[in-house]
Design a protein around this motif. Structure first.
Motif, PDB file in Angstrom:
ATOM      1  N   VAL A 131       0.864  -1.151   0.110  1.00  9.31           N
ATOM      2  CA  VAL A 131      -0.010   0.064  -0.035  1.00  9.31           C
ATOM      3  C   VAL A 131       0.958   1.188   0.274  1.00  9.31           C
ATOM      4  O   VAL A 131       1.806   1.319   0.686  1.00  9.31           O
ATOM      5  N   TYR A 132       0.609   2.133  -1.023  1.00  7.00           N
ATOM      6  CA  TYR A 132       1.208   3.360  -0.882  1.00  7.00           C
ATOM      7  C   TYR A 132       0.581   4.769  -0.864  1.00  7.00           C
ATOM      8  O   TYR A 132      -0.687   4.587  -1.469  1.00  7.00           O
ATOM      9  N   LEU A 133       1.123   5.607  -0.595  1.00  6.33           N
ATOM     10  CA  LEU A 133       0.633   7.085  -0.494  1.00  6.33           C
ATOM     11  C   LEU A 133       1.490   7.875  -1.397  1.00  6.33           C
ATOM     12  O   LEU A 133       2.359   7.908  -1.487  1.00  6.33           O
ATOM     13  N   ILE A 134       0.632   8.949  -2.039  1.00  7.91           N
ATOM     14  CA  ILE A 134       1.460   9.891  -2.908  1.00  7.91           C
ATOM     15  C   ILE A 134       0.968  11.301  -2.329  1.00  7.91           C
ATOM     16  O   ILE A 134      -0.119  11.681  -2.177  1.00  7.91           O
ATOM     17  N   ASP A 135       2.014  12.116  -1.939  1.00  9.75           N
ATOM     18  CA  ASP A 135       1.672  13.186  -1.506  1.00  9.75           C
ATOM     19  C   ASP A 135       1.562  14.519  -2.397  1.00  9.75           C
ATOM     20  O   ASP A 135       2.240  14.954  -2.927  1.00  9.75           O
ATOM     21  N   GLU A 136       0.115  14.460  -2.904  1.00 14.57           N
ATOM     22  CA  GLU A 136      -0.146  15.222  -4.043  1.00 14.57           C
ATOM     23  C   GLU A 136      -1.748  15.694  -3.894  1.00 14.57           C
ATOM     24  O   GLU A 136      -2.605  14.815  -3.412  1.00 14.57           O
ATOM     25  N   PRO A 137      -2.187  16.717  -4.069  1.00 18.68           N
ATOM     26  CA  PRO A 137      -3.396  17.342  -4.144  1.00 18.68           C
ATOM     27  C   PRO A 137      -4.556  16.490  -5.046  1.00 18.68           C
ATOM     28  O   PRO A 137      -5.471  16.523  -4.790  1.00 18.68           O
TER      29      PRO A 137
END
Length: 311
Positions: free
Chosen positions: A87-93
């Motif tokens: 599981v990954y998160l991308i710090d983008e709006p």
């Protein structure tokens, strides 16, 4: 996707590499391009997921760093009968999500912080169930391979234009310029052929079955589709071929869109909900998620899965 169609796709991509190689170096360049394409195809098979995740600056999370999000994905994977993906998160709006990996045992799912902060828990569940639907349907390998190789073809075409632009060869300049203009759209057409619009309908249907709530996925699509067009996505702007990875299309030419119209997808999901007997949500209800008996706190306007913990 059938093995025959996959072979045809990779053959077409290899032919494009060879054409560009011929433009740069004649018959010798075509041979070098063929060898490079063969090596890249093999490398991409094993590493396409890493390339795509790195391209998005995605960071892997676990129960300690994002307990609600990872826990939700775990519940969905269990419902789908799939191994737990990374599981990954991308710090983008920019609000979007995608799945990658060569098979269900090596799958990964990713979502942007913009998506998690915009949606309710049920809507996030619908989106991630859609991505697990791609994993279950084994779409992810060809999606990541095509996005990576089509992007490389576009970059090679631009390199060919620059290289020939300084060579003093007028005929080469014209041919390289023509290739540079048509290769990127043609690569996008190959993406469209490889990841047909029926793939998105299939993932929507699988996601609705996995989450048990087609209305939640429909609501998520309605919320994020407009924002995905409005908020810039740097990765898709640099590499338009990456746009076919996402749950909703970014701002790319409609001519080469790999996604069906969002309105049609929403209508299909509502029809599916009617057949399943799933009641429609009323307004901004805080009723419990289909996957959890605990409702998201009604005082929060942002998602219960907001990784930034904004009030």
């Amino acid at each position: 996707m059938s093995g025959f169609k996959t072979v045809m796709l990779m053959s077409a991509l290899t032919a494009l590499f060879m054409a560009l190689g011929y433009t740069l170096g004649g018959s010798g360049g075509a041979v070098i391009a063929l060898l490079a394409a063969a090596g890249m195809n093999l490398f991409t098979f094993w590493n396409a997921d890493r390339i795509v995740l790195s391209m998005h600056h995605a960071r892997e999370v676990d129960e300690a760093s994002a307990p609600e999000f990872v826990g939700l994905v775990r519940e969905l994977a269990q419902r789908a009968g799939l191994p737990m993906p990374r599981v990954y998160l991308i710090d983008e709006p920019h609000p979007n999500a995608f799945a990658t990996g060569r098979n269900p045992d090596n799958a990964a799912v990713a979502a942007t912080t913009g998506l998690l902060s915009m949606l309710t828990r049920e809507e996030v569940a619908g989106v991630m169930a859609h991505e697990l639907g791609h994993v279950k349907n084994r779409d992810t390998l060809i999606m990541t391979m095509v996005a990576t190789i089509a992007g490389a073809i576009s970059m090679l075409a631009n390199f060919g234009l620059f290289f020939r632009g300084n060579s003093g060869n007028g005929h080469g300049n014209m041919l390289a310029g023509l290739l540079a203009v048509i290769v990127a759209p043609f690569a996008a057409m190959i993406v469209q052929m490889a990841i047909s619009r029926t793939r998105e309908y299939g993932a929507d249907a699988a996601g609705a079955q996995i989450s048990g709530n087609p209305h939640a996925l429909a609501s998520a699509l309605a919320k994020i589709s407009g924002q995905a067009q409005r908020i810039p996505n740097p990765v898709a702007q640099r590499n338009p071929a990456a746009a076919q990875l996402y749950i909703v299309p970014t701002h790319v030419s409609e001519l080469f869109s790999t996604h069906p119209a969002t309105e049609k997808r929403i209508a299909a999901l509502h029809d599916m909900a009617a057949h399943m007997g799933t009641p429609a949500a009323s307004g901004r209800s805080s009723r419990a998620s289909a996957l959890s008996p605990v409702a998201a706190p009604s005082r929060r306007r942002s998602s219960a899965l907001d990784p930034l913990r904004r009030d």
